[in-house]
Enzyme design. Structure first.
Site, PDB file in Angstrom:
ATOM      1  N   ASN A 192       0.848  -1.195   0.000  1.00 36.42           N
ATOM      2  CA  ASN A 192       0.000   0.000   0.000  1.00 36.42           C
ATOM      3  C   ASN A 192       0.883   1.244   0.000  1.00 36.42           C
ATOM      4  OD1 ASN A 192       0.512   0.842   2.865  1.00 36.42           O
ATOM      5  ND2 ASN A 192      -0.351  -1.195   3.217  1.00 36.42           N
TER       6      ASN A 192
ATOM      7  N   PRO B 220      -2.693 -11.611  10.647  1.00 38.81           N
ATOM      8  CA  PRO B 220      -2.919 -11.413  12.083  1.00 38.81           C
ATOM      9  C   PRO B 220      -3.043  -9.916  12.378  1.00 38.81           C
ATOM     10  CG  PRO B 220      -0.609 -11.955  11.650  1.00 38.81           C
ATOM     11  CD  PRO B 220      -1.358 -12.150  10.359  1.00 38.81           C
ATOM     12  N   ASP B 221      -3.858  -9.570  13.370  1.00 44.66           N
ATOM     13  CA  ASP B 221      -3.964  -8.174  13.801  1.00 44.66           C
ATOM     14  C   ASP B 221      -2.925  -7.949  14.905  1.00 44.66           C
ATOM     15  OD1 ASP B 221      -4.638  -5.728  15.027  1.00 44.66           O
ATOM     16  OD2 ASP B 221      -6.674  -5.885  14.238  1.00 44.66           O
TER      17      ASP B 221
HETATM   18  N1  CTP Z   1      -3.024  -3.013  12.636  1.00 46.06           N
HETATM   19  C1  CTP Z   1      -2.227  -4.067  13.014  1.00 46.06           C
HETATM   20  N2  CTP Z   1      -2.306  -5.249  12.362  1.00 46.06           N
HETATM   21  C2  CTP Z   1      -3.183  -5.443  11.366  1.00 46.06           C
HETATM   22  C3  CTP Z   1      -4.016  -4.382  10.966  1.00 46.06           C
HETATM   23  C4  CTP Z   1      -3.916  -3.187  11.629  1.00 46.06           C
HETATM   24  O1  CTP Z   1      -1.413  -3.906  13.936  1.00 46.06           O
HETATM   25  N3  CTP Z   1      -3.235  -6.602  10.771  1.00 46.06           N
HETATM   26  C5  CTP Z   1      -2.960  -1.756  13.379  1.00 46.06           C
HETATM   27  C6  CTP Z   1      -2.450  -0.588  12.553  1.00 46.06           C
HETATM   28  O2  CTP Z   1      -1.064  -0.455  12.687  1.00 46.06           O
HETATM   29  C7  CTP Z   1      -3.206   0.578  13.167  1.00 46.06           C
HETATM   30  C8  CTP Z   1      -4.516  -0.024  13.599  1.00 46.06           C
HETATM   31  O3  CTP Z   1      -4.269  -1.414  13.737  1.00 46.06           O
HETATM   32  O4  CTP Z   1      -2.587   1.035  14.332  1.00 46.06           O
HETATM   33  C9  CTP Z   1      -5.640   0.200  12.657  1.00 46.06           C
HETATM   34  O5  CTP Z   1      -5.274  -0.125  11.355  1.00 46.06           O
HETATM   35  P1  CTP Z   1      -6.264   0.087  10.152  1.00 46.06           P
HETATM   36  O6  CTP Z   1      -5.636  -0.451   8.910  1.00 46.06           O
HETATM   37  O7  CTP Z   1      -6.757   1.492  10.149  1.00 46.06           O
HETATM   38  O8  CTP Z   1      -7.485  -0.815  10.612  1.00 46.06           O
HETATM   39  P2  CTP Z   1      -7.893  -2.275  10.305  1.00 46.06           P
HETATM   40  O9  CTP Z   1      -7.735  -3.082  11.533  1.00 46.06           O
HETATM   41  O10 CTP Z   1      -7.218  -2.773   9.079  1.00 46.06           O
HETATM   42  O11 CTP Z   1      -9.455  -2.065  10.058  1.00 46.06           O
HETATM   43  P3  CTP Z   1     -10.233  -1.640   8.710  1.00 46.06           P
HETATM   44  O12 CTP Z   1      -9.498  -2.276   7.576  1.00 46.06           O
HETATM   45  O13 CTP Z   1     -11.580  -2.169   8.937  1.00 46.06           O
HETATM   46  O14 CTP Z   1     -10.214  -0.149   8.664  1.00 46.06           O
END
Ligand code: CTP
Length: 394
Positions: free
Chosen positions: A205, A302-303
């Site tokens: 991205n 993974p988040d």
């Molecule tokens: N983040 C993370 N790991 C992921 C996705 C997100 O650690 N796999 C963290 C990002 O670094 C940021 C926060 O979570 O601090 C939110 O990231 P964002 O991309 O805005 O949100 P998403 O969880 O991807 O949600 P969505 O795609 O629904 O906006």
């Protein structure tokens, strides 16, 4: 900025050049007759009245005006760059036989810090005498900036290079930042991730990593020990920051999770890819002649932030929310979903790659905007906000 040169410095560069660059007369001698009291070594680090002060009638407000703009500036710090081995030895002994050493000795020691940027041959730097002097200077309250390692003027390679001028300027700025995170350990993720499809293609991205790198610099300026886990970006590592480079979300998680518990603060600025190809191809995917693109099966990544927040004893977690619309609503929801105390929301498409940003801070108490500013300025403000909240965090 007021430039003072030694006799040796004048062998390398003229005072006229530095006068033109600093837009002020350069001082080279303790016997400078431009000083009404002939005490340049005292005057240069003090707030002093202009030369004609005694002849002027006191302005209205009398005494009060003494601290006002009619007085010439006092020095906030003295930076000796480059500082030779000889000059360091001189400082250690408190010798004062030229204007610069006199000034260093005569400065108000509590108010006007001394910083030096050593520059010399590697053998000279490594010599026990110089090392002894460096230790003594530190004990006397002097801050040593560098030296760096690398190519030397003499053709040798090693420790003793002066830090680059831009680095010195950054270090000087860092020196004056309040040490709000002294003794704290801060872990930061930054940049995009890259999810391989095959050996030559992948999904990524437009995150530039600038906000995360600015935060790493700001946290380190505030006295923290900083670890930065960066996706593929071409940014220089902020000075004094420990950096681990990764490519994929999985690698980022592997670099973060085992160490997160040992940190006081975790700031997730990385734009982690939400999905990755389930099984990257070993070889480049070739067109098969059918005209149909290959089907690429995707799985969720993974988040990382949520995983850190779920640790038994998590650090203070700060998430970023890059949204395209309804920032407040999404940031509030994201904060609860990830289980973190603080979210910094920003409009993703508008900020990617830019040097400026606007942040919306959302916590359990409410929300507050940090108005548009450079990412470094915002990073410093966010560090201040984090330090405040850290005081009452478990
Ligand atoms: N983040 C993370 N790991 C992921 C996705 C997100 O650690 N796999 C963290 C990002 O670094 C940021 C926060 O979570 O601090 C939110 O990231 P964002 O991309 O805005 O949100 P998403 O969880 O991807 O949600 P969505 O795609 O629904 O906006």
């Amino acid at each position: 900025m007021q430039v003072v040169m030694t006799e040796a410095a004048e062998v390398f560069i003229t005072a006229v050049t530095l006068q033109a660059l600093s837009n002020r007369p350069v001082y080279t001698s303790q016997w400078d007759t431009r000083e009404p009291n002939n005490m340049a070594h005292i005057n240069l680090t003090r707030q002093r009245p202009p030369a004609d002060a005694v002849r002027r009638l006191p302005p209205e407000g009398g005494e009060k005006a003494r601290g006002g703009p009619s007085l010439s500036q006092e020095a906030d710090a003295v930076l000796v760059a480059p500082a030779s081995a000889d000059f360091m030895a001189k400082l250690v002994q408190g010798r004062a036989d030229d204007l610069l050493s006199l000034m260093c000795l005569a400065r108000p020691i509590e108010r006007c810090p001394l910083l030096i940027a050593p520059a010399m041959n590697r053998e000279m730097w490594a010599h026990p005498a110089t090392q002894r002097n460096a230790a003594q200077l530190r004990a006397d309250g002097t801050t040593l900036l560098g030296p760096d390692a690398g190519d030397q003027a003499c053709g040798e390679i090693g420790d003793g290079r002066m830090l680059e001028p831009e680095t010195l300027a950054e270090e000087l700025i860092a020196f004056f930042q309040p040490k709000r995170l002294a003794g704290k350990r801060v872990l930061i993720t930054a940049g995009p991730t890259f999810e391989a499809i095959d050996p030559v293609r992948g999904i990524t991205n437009r995150s530039s990593g600038k906000m995360g790198f600015a935060l790493a610099r700001a946290a380190r300026e505030a006295g923290a020990q900083v670890t930065l886990v960066a996706g593929p970006v071409a940014l220089p590592t902020p000075r004094g920051v420990m950096r681990t480079d990764v490519q994929s979300a999985q690698q980022m998680q592997d670099a973060v999770l085992p160490v997160a518990g040992a940190h006081d603060v975790f700031i997730a600025t990385a734009a982690v890819a939400d999905w990755r190809p389930a099984a990257p191809h070993e070889h480049k995917i070739k067109k098969d002649g059918s005209g149909r693109p290959p089907a690429i099966e995707m799985v969720e990544n993974p988040d990382i932030l949520a995983a850190v927040a779920r640790l038994p004893k998590p650090p203070y977690c700060v998430g970023f929310a890059a949204e395209s619309h309804d920032l407040l609503v999404h940031a509030q929801a994201k904060r609860l979903r990830k289980g973190v105390p603080l979210i910094a929301g920003n409009l993703g498409p508008a900020t990617f790659g830019q040097d400026d940003n606007t942040l919306l801070l959302v916590d359990a108490q409410g929300h507050r905007e940090l108005p548009t500013a450079s990412k470094l300025q915002l990073a410093r403000e966010l560090v201040r906000e984090i330090a405040e909240r850290l005081k009452t965090f478990k």
